[in-house]
Write an enzyme that holds these catalytic residues in place. Structure first.
Site, PDB file in Angstrom:
ATOM      1  N   TYR A 142       0.818  -1.212   0.000  1.00 52.52           N
ATOM      2  CA  TYR A 142       0.000   0.000   0.000  1.00 52.52           C
ATOM      3  C   TYR A 142       0.858   1.271   0.000  1.00 52.52           C
ATOM      4  CZ  TYR A 142      -4.721  -1.875   0.665  1.00 52.52           C
ATOM      5  OH  TYR A 142      -5.929  -2.473   0.490  1.00 52.52           O
ATOM      6  N   LYS A 192       3.130 -15.218   2.010  1.00 44.48           N
ATOM      7  CA  LYS A 192       3.459 -16.090   0.879  1.00 44.48           C
ATOM      8  C   LYS A 192       4.967 -16.297   0.876  1.00 44.48           C
ATOM      9  CE  LYS A 192       1.406 -17.082  -2.620  1.00 44.48           C
ATOM     10  NZ  LYS A 192       1.031 -18.450  -3.082  1.00 44.48           N
ATOM     11  N   ASP A 225      -2.876 -17.914   0.458  1.00 40.94           N
ATOM     12  CA  ASP A 225      -3.879 -18.508  -0.440  1.00 40.94           C
ATOM     13  C   ASP A 225      -4.554 -19.708   0.233  1.00 40.94           C
ATOM     14  OD1 ASP A 225      -1.456 -19.898  -0.593  1.00 40.94           O
ATOM     15  OD2 ASP A 225      -1.664 -20.393  -2.717  1.00 40.94           O
ATOM     16  N   ASP A 249      -6.458  -7.116   3.655  1.00 42.37           N
ATOM     17  CA  ASP A 249      -7.591  -6.488   2.964  1.00 42.37           C
ATOM     18  C   ASP A 249      -8.468  -7.575   2.341  1.00 42.37           C
ATOM     19  OD1 ASP A 249      -9.087  -4.321   1.857  1.00 42.37           O
ATOM     20  OD2 ASP A 249      -8.091  -4.672  -0.057  1.00 42.37           O
ATOM     21  N   ASP A 253     -12.327  -9.226   3.807  1.00 43.62           N
ATOM     22  CA  ASP A 253     -13.582  -9.208   3.049  1.00 43.62           C
ATOM     23  C   ASP A 253     -14.167 -10.621   2.960  1.00 43.62           C
ATOM     24  OD1 ASP A 253     -13.535  -6.461   2.539  1.00 43.62           O
ATOM     25  OD2 ASP A 253     -14.143  -6.721   0.451  1.00 43.62           O
TER      26      ASP A 253
HETATM   27  C1  IPM Z   1     -10.560  -1.395   3.556  1.00 48.48           C
HETATM   28  C2  IPM Z   1     -10.795  -0.736   2.238  1.00 48.48           C
HETATM   29  C3  IPM Z   1      -9.675   0.237   1.956  1.00 48.48           C
HETATM   30  C4  IPM Z   1      -8.389  -0.560   1.825  1.00 48.48           C
HETATM   31  C5  IPM Z   1      -9.880   1.143   0.756  1.00 48.48           C
HETATM   32  C6  IPM Z   1     -11.166   1.932   0.846  1.00 48.48           C
HETATM   33  C7  IPM Z   1      -8.720   2.067   0.531  1.00 48.48           C
HETATM   34  O1  IPM Z   1     -10.943  -1.696   1.248  1.00 48.48           O
HETATM   35  O2  IPM Z   1     -10.425  -0.683   4.570  1.00 48.48           O
HETATM   36  O3  IPM Z   1     -10.541  -2.635   3.608  1.00 48.48           O
HETATM   37  O4  IPM Z   1      -8.066  -1.087   0.745  1.00 48.48           O
HETATM   38  O5  IPM Z   1      -7.684  -0.661   2.828  1.00 48.48           O
HETATM   39 MG    MG Z   2     -11.000  -3.716   1.959  1.00 46.37          MG
END
Ligand code: IPM
Ligand code: MG
Length: 368
Positions: A142, A192, A225, A249, A253
């Protein structure tokens, strides 16, 4: 002693709608629990860009550095897609994380029993699930340099750099081990190491920190993975997962969907202790700005409300009050109160964002 201070950055899309419900809970804490907070508000993301031409002004950042905790809603929206990368709403959020040095991002994935049938996975796989992803938040791909889109011969090349120092890995590993001690005492570290040098270093440093100070915690390692696969196969094998910025990240999710709705997941981003002993901190729902439903009163405020509960626990040492808020949410869900994202295939009639906030307030009143 002065009241604890909060900076609210509601941001874009559904951010202001869900934050309005959090404000009700903050007021409730002052009125009913004798826990008043000093609240200021400011702009971030597209809202800040519209007003100031930047997604985060220096003045707002300075305020964020001063308060005890920042509460953030969400940033971004299609209206801002055309903007230059350097002023996109997301840059405001990333700058806050980086400048406040919020290296440890706690993303709990808990499956409330009332929602266990909502997950795309089978009930027995997710019921009772309670895992914590600790995502490194201030380094890795990042922020690594060099980065950019460059000309190479007659074509362009896009470059990002995955970079981790030993101290960056060690400090997030420590925060994961500390958390594990207060939970089920297990940490699984994901990288990884089979293809990335940064992954080899990650595994080495996590192992060193463990050997030195946390041998009482059970440590395992997994390639990220395989970790994603195991999260979908049998997530209850995990307690705390510690991983880098990008893998965190993605994995968070994936973990979010185990719980049924992205509208349920809170997060805490913590840094080093400040002079008053409280950690630098920002709390935000994992979900985004959801432009498709913004302004319609449809959004689920629970992730944002649970993020405030995390603030009570991690910034203000008010674990009992945090549990009170979490139990109120659980009660409301058990009573079948649902925003639109929480309706199953069989449908039903959803309630609005503010009605959900009011239902949680009523459950809080009932807890007294
Ligand atoms: C998160 C989001 C952010 C990230 C975006 C909005 C920049 O996806 O907080 O998970 O990638 O960190
Ligand atoms: Mg995210």
């Amino acid at each position: 002693m002065a009241n604890p201070s909060l900076l609210i950055l509601a941001g874009d899309g559904i951010g202001p709608e869900v934050m309005a419900e959090v404000k009700k809970i903050i007021t409730w804490m002052g009125d009913k629990r004798g826990l008043p907070f000093d609240v200021t508000e400011d702009l971030v993301g597209g809202a800040a860009y519209d007003a100031h031409g930047t997604p985060l002004t220096d003045a707002t950042l300075a305020k964020a550095q001063e308060v005890d905790a920042v509460l953030l809603g969400a940033v971004g929206g299609p209206k801002y897609d055309v903007l230059d990368f350097s002023v996109k709403p997301e840059r405001g959020l990333l700058r806050l994380r980086k400048e406040m040095d919020l290296f440890s991002n706690l993303r709990p994935a808990q499956c409330f029993d009332a929602l266990a049938d909502f997950s795309s996975l089978k009930r027995d796989v997710v019921a009772g699930l309670d895992i914590m992803i600790v995502r490194e938040l201030t380094s890795g791909v990042y922020f690594g340099e060099p980065r950019g889109i460059f000309k190479e011969g007659n074509e362009r090349v896009g470059i990002n750099t995955q970079r981790y120092t030993e101290s960056e890995i060690a400090r997030v590993a420590r925060s994961a081990f500390e958390l594990a001690r207060r939970r089920n005492n297990k940490v699984c570290s994901m990288e990884k190491a089979n293809v990335m040098e940064s992954g080899i270093l990650w595994r080495d440093v996590v192992t060193e920190v463990h050997q030195k100070d946390y041998q009482d915690v059970e440590l395992s390692h997994m390639y990220a993975d395989a970790g994603a696969m195991q999260l979908c196969r049998w997530p209850k094998q995990f307690d705390v997962i510690v991983t880098d910025n990008l893998f965190g990240d993605l994995l968070s999710d994936a973990a979010a969907m185990l719980t049924g709705s992205l509208g349920m997941l809170p997060s805490a981003s913590l840094g080093a202790p400040m002079a008053n002993g409280r950690p630098k901190a920002m709390y935000e729902p994992v979900h985004g700005s959801a432009p498709d439903i913004a302004g319609q009163g449809k959004a689920n405020p629970i992730a944002c409300i649970l993020s405030f509960a995390m603030a009570l626990r991690y910034s203000f040492d008010l674990g009992d009050e945090a549990t009170r808020v979490e139990s109120a949410v659980e009660k409301v869900l058990a009573d079948g109160v649902r925003t639109a994202d929480l309706l199953g295939p069989e449908g039903g009639s959803p309630i609005s964002t503010s009605a959900m906030g009011d239902a949680i307030l009523a459950a809080l009143d009932a807890s007294l």
